[in-house]
Design an enzyme around this catalytic site. Structure first.
Site, mmCIF file in Angstrom:
data_model
loop_
_atom_site.group_PDB
_atom_site.id
_atom_site.type_symbol
_atom_site.label_atom_id
_atom_site.label_comp_id
_atom_site.label_asym_id
_atom_site.label_seq_id
_atom_site.Cartn_x
_atom_site.Cartn_y
_atom_site.Cartn_z
ATOM 1 N N CYS A 148 0.795 -1.243 0.000
ATOM 2 C CA CYS A 148 0.000 0.000 0.000
ATOM 3 C C CYS A 148 0.823 1.287 0.000
ATOM 4 O O CYS A 148 0.365 2.301 -0.502
ATOM 5 C CB CYS A 148 -1.021 0.016 1.136
ATOM 6 S SG CYS A 148 -0.304 0.137 2.769
ATOM 7 N N LYS A 197 -5.380 -8.412 11.894
ATOM 8 C CA LYS A 197 -5.303 -6.985 11.604
ATOM 9 C C LYS A 197 -6.688 -6.507 11.205
ATOM 10 O O LYS A 197 -7.248 -6.948 10.202
ATOM 11 C CB LYS A 197 -4.300 -6.733 10.484
ATOM 12 C CG LYS A 197 -4.209 -5.273 10.075
ATOM 13 C CD LYS A 197 -3.127 -5.041 9.048
ATOM 14 C CE LYS A 197 -3.115 -3.586 8.604
ATOM 15 N NZ LYS A 197 -2.077 -3.334 7.605
ATOM 16 N N ARG A 207 -10.504 -0.867 2.949
ATOM 17 C CA ARG A 207 -9.760 -2.118 3.064
ATOM 18 C C ARG A 207 -10.590 -3.259 3.662
ATOM 19 O O ARG A 207 -10.059 -4.260 4.115
ATOM 20 C CB ARG A 207 -8.515 -1.908 3.920
ATOM 21 C CG ARG A 207 -7.571 -0.828 3.439
ATOM 22 C CD ARG A 207 -6.147 -1.140 3.871
ATOM 23 N NE ARG A 207 -5.257 0.003 3.923
ATOM 24 C CZ ARG A 207 -4.792 0.657 2.864
ATOM 25 N NH1 ARG A 207 -5.147 0.296 1.654
ATOM 26 N NH2 ARG A 207 -3.980 1.681 3.023
ATOM 27 N N GLU A 220 -7.613 -16.474 12.182
ATOM 28 C CA GLU A 220 -6.485 -15.848 11.470
ATOM 29 C C GLU A 220 -5.161 -16.223 12.128
ATOM 30 O O GLU A 220 -4.175 -16.518 11.454
ATOM 31 C CB GLU A 220 -6.640 -14.314 11.473
ATOM 32 C CG GLU A 220 -7.734 -13.782 10.574
ATOM 33 C CD GLU A 220 -7.343 -13.763 9.084
ATOM 34 O OE1 GLU A 220 -6.224 -14.187 8.745
ATOM 35 O OE2 GLU A 220 -8.164 -13.338 8.268
ATOM 36 N N LYS A 276 -3.644 -6.230 15.956
ATOM 37 C CA LYS A 276 -3.506 -4.827 15.584
ATOM 38 C C LYS A 276 -4.858 -4.268 15.183
ATOM 39 O O LYS A 276 -5.560 -4.926 14.405
ATOM 40 C CB LYS A 276 -2.526 -4.736 14.411
ATOM 41 C CG LYS A 276 -2.413 -3.366 13.809
ATOM 42 C CD LYS A 276 -1.574 -3.398 12.574
ATOM 43 C CE LYS A 276 -1.589 -2.008 11.979
ATOM 44 N NZ LYS A 276 -1.096 -1.951 10.639
HETATM 45 C C1 PBG Z 1 0.351 -1.393 5.800
HETATM 46 C C2 PBG Z 1 0.224 -0.963 7.202
HETATM 47 C C3 PBG Z 1 -0.661 -0.049 7.782
HETATM 48 C C4 PBG Z 1 -0.288 0.081 9.107
HETATM 49 C C5 PBG Z 1 0.784 -0.778 9.313
HETATM 50 N N1 PBG Z 1 1.064 -1.428 8.132
HETATM 51 C C6 PBG Z 1 -1.733 0.779 7.165
HETATM 52 C C7 PBG Z 1 -2.997 0.216 6.744
HETATM 53 O O1 PBG Z 1 -3.278 -0.979 6.846
HETATM 54 O O2 PBG Z 1 -3.754 1.041 6.223
HETATM 55 C C8 PBG Z 1 -0.918 1.012 10.100
HETATM 56 C C9 PBG Z 1 -0.066 1.344 11.266
HETATM 57 C C10 PBG Z 1 -0.526 2.482 12.095
HETATM 58 O O3 PBG Z 1 -1.631 3.031 11.953
HETATM 59 O O4 PBG Z 1 0.259 2.861 12.964
HETATM 60 N N2 PBG Z 1 -0.701 -2.129 5.310
#
Ligand code: PBG
Length: 322
Positions: A121, A194, A216, A232, A247
């Site tokens: 991304c 996530k 997303r 997951e 996360k």
């Molecule tokens: C990449 C990624 C993201 C984050 C970590 N790796 C962004 C997303 O998924 O949009 C977010 C980390 C944060 O908000 O501190 N995919």
């Protein structure tokens, strides 16, 4: 006759409070995320994340020396390349922003533990975490590119890779590529559970990775689900993840706790950008005490059961607990 128990006896002074304290924060458990942006002489403040910066390669050594001198043991790297394109080419180029950053870091501080985020991304012009075809994010084409990216990071000297794209099979693809290319010793930290979270907002400003269409939710998890997180996590473990992650952290402490109870793999929690910015913003307004609020939050993540904590507060923490 005891009518009630006097638990306050063990709170009488700081010595006894420390003796009975069940958990404490240890800087050695923290990972500091770093944004590395193409350009020169940059140390650009990220407006939505006070205290965090976008740093260019030529300023990276100085930043790394600071991090090491604070006693922070490891970093998690994110890159913002010169050019974004539909397939995120810089992400798996041997000469990409992160591949070069790893070499700079290993030159100045070979002992600093370098973990790299593996996702498209930050590198795609549409801002999605994978290859897009007719508005659909293509899982199987994407995991091949994630594996290529992981290989280039390992070749540049990364200590660990962390796939965050939420594509099915991403850990398998990377583990297979590592085993076929003599990187069997490099661990993989899966961003296993996530969630599709509003708390990534400030990060997306920093990495310029807001999706140009849609959101997303077709790949990241629904915040209302807990059992799905366990699925997951189980999947990532089967696929060969060495460390699993939940996360964001704060809205998902129940998930962290349950994963800790049910799985024996080491568990990381990511205290994400929005969680950081909320505290910073309220502190700037004088509405909360930054240090005690931050310590309380970090303690909650630790108490919930995280072994490792990824947090933008790590530098502040280092100063407070040194
Ligand atoms: C990449 C990624 C993201 C984050 C970590 N790796 C962004 C997303 O998924 O949009 C977010 C980390 C944060 O908000 O501190 N995919």
């Amino acid at each position: 006759m005891h009518q009630f128990s006097r638990l306050r006896r063990l709170r009488n002074n700081s010595v006894i409070r420390k003796y009975v304290s069940e958990n404490s924060l240890d800087l050695k458990k923290f990972v500091y995320p770093l944004f590395i942006r193409f350009g020169s002489d940059l140390k650009e403040p990220i407006s939505s994340m006070p205290g965090c910066f976008n740093i260019s390669l030529d300023n990276l050594s100085r930043e790394i020396e600071d991090i090491v001198s604070l006693g922070i043991p490891g970093v998690l790297l994110f890159g913002i390349p010169e050019r974004k394109d539909p397939v995120g080419s810089d992400c798996y180029s041997n000469d990409g922003i992160i591949q070069n950053a790893i070499k700079v870091i290993k030159d100045v501080a070979p002992e600093l533990y370098v973990i790299t985020d593996i996702c498209l991304c930050e590198y795609t012009d549409h801002g999605h975490c994978g290859i897009v075809e007719d508005g659909i994010i293509k899982n199987d084409d994407t995991i091949e590119l994630l594996a290529r990216s992981a290989l280039t990071h390992a070749a540049a000297g990364a200590d660990m890779v962390a796939p965050s794209a939420m594509m099915d099979g991403q850990v398998t693809a990377i583990r297979k590529a590592f085993d076929a290319n003599s990187f069997s010793d490099i661990p993989i930290m899966g961003y296993s559970a996530k969630y599709s979270s509003a708390f990534y907002g400030p990060f997306r400003e920093a990495a310029d990775s807001m999706p140009s269409f849609g959101d997303r939710r077709a790949y990241q998890m629904d915040p209302s689900n807990r059992r799905m997180a366990l699925l997951e996590v189980e999947n990532d473990i089967k696929e060969g993840a060495d460390i699993i992650m939940v996360k964001p952290a704060l809205s998902y402490l129940d998930v962290i706790h349950q994963v800790r109870e049910q799985c024996n793999k080491p568990l990381a929690a990511y205290n994400v950008s929005g969680e950081y910015s909320l505290i910073k913003a309220a502190a700037e307004k004088g509405w909360i005490d930054e240090k005690s609020a931050t310590l309380e939050v970090l303690n909650s993540i630790n108490r919930a059961g995280a072994d490792m904590i990824i947090s933008y507060h790590a530098k502040d923490l280092a100063q407070w607990i040194s």
